[in-house]
Design a protein around this motif. Structure first.
Motif, short mmCIF file in Angstrom:
data_model
loop_
_atom_site.label_atom_id
_atom_site.label_comp_id
_atom_site.label_asym_id
_atom_site.label_seq_id
_atom_site.Cartn_x
_atom_site.Cartn_y
_atom_site.Cartn_z
N PRO A 117 -15.51 -15.34 -33.31
CA PRO A 117 -15.30 -14.77 -31.97
C PRO A 117 -14.33 -15.60 -31.13
N TRP A 118 -13.63 -14.95 -30.24
CA TRP A 118 -12.80 -15.62 -29.24
C TRP A 118 -12.83 -14.77 -27.97
N ASP A 119 -13.01 -15.43 -26.84
CA ASP A 119 -13.30 -14.76 -25.58
C ASP A 119 -12.14 -13.95 -25.01
N GLU A 120 -10.92 -14.30 -25.31
CA GLU A 120 -9.76 -13.60 -24.72
C GLU A 120 -9.76 -12.11 -25.05
N ILE A 121 -10.33 -11.73 -26.17
CA ILE A 121 -10.35 -10.31 -26.53
C ILE A 121 -11.16 -9.51 -25.50
#
Length: 187
Positions: free
Chosen positions: A173-177
């Motif tokens: 996961p990565w928050d920018e999405i």
């Protein structure tokens, strides 16, 4: 609003690989999201365009209130959706770790997405907003692939983000999405 995730090659069962379930859980918390489609696709190891596009169009269903998120081979599928006359204009499309060539890979070549030129001008008109994410250190799809896509897709509907350090091919996961989803939901 509906969000449809198109997985990468070999990503099955979809609900148990990569960041897909995390993403579905997070976007379902958003007020404007009614559904996040996280389904297994037919032909998950071949991901052939001739199978996946009809599956998306006829079985999952796409409309002007749909945001499509394509990862890796799923991003190639999403790019072909953008230029497809049988698919309506989408609300948004996120391309995650996208390529415009088969990278000399036999399996990607067989997927059919890379068998003809891309219609970049038509793709730009296929969604209200299009955003491409790529990891600078992607070990499967070189960043030059996404940079080329960014040049070809440049325009008022397109944004490009390179992520540095630790994301590689976006297996985690990565928050920018989630910020990009918020932006697409607000338009």
């Amino acid at each position: 609003m509906r969000i449809v995730l198109i997985p990468g090659m070999g990503c099955s069962p979809v609900a148990r690989v990569n960041w897909y379930s995390w993403f579905a859980n997070e976007v379902l918390k958003k007020q404007n999201v009614d559904e996040c489609v996280l389904r297994d696709f037919p032909d998950p190891n071949g991901c052939k365009e001739s199978i996946w596009i009809p599956f998306l169009r006829d079985e999952i269903g796409l409309d002007e209130n749909t945001i499509v998120v394509g990862h890796s081979s799923g991003a190639a599928c999403a790019m072909r959706l953008l230029e497809n006359d049988e698919v309506c204009k989408l609300k948004g499309v996120l391309l995650v770790a996208a390529a415009y060539t088969d990278l000399g890979d036999e399996y990607e070549r067989r997927s059919e997405y890379f068998s003809r030129p891309w219609n970049w001008e038509k793709m730009k008109k296929g969604a209200e907003k299009i955003h491409c994410f790529h990891g600078v250190d992607d070990h499967l799809i070189p960043v030059k692939e996404a940079r080329y896509i960014a040049v070809k897709m440049k325009g008022p509907t397109f944004k490009y983000s390179e992520i540095k350090g630790g994301v590689s091919h976006f297996f985690e996961p990565w928050d920018e999405i989630l910020d990009v989803i918020d932006d697409m939901l607000c338009s």
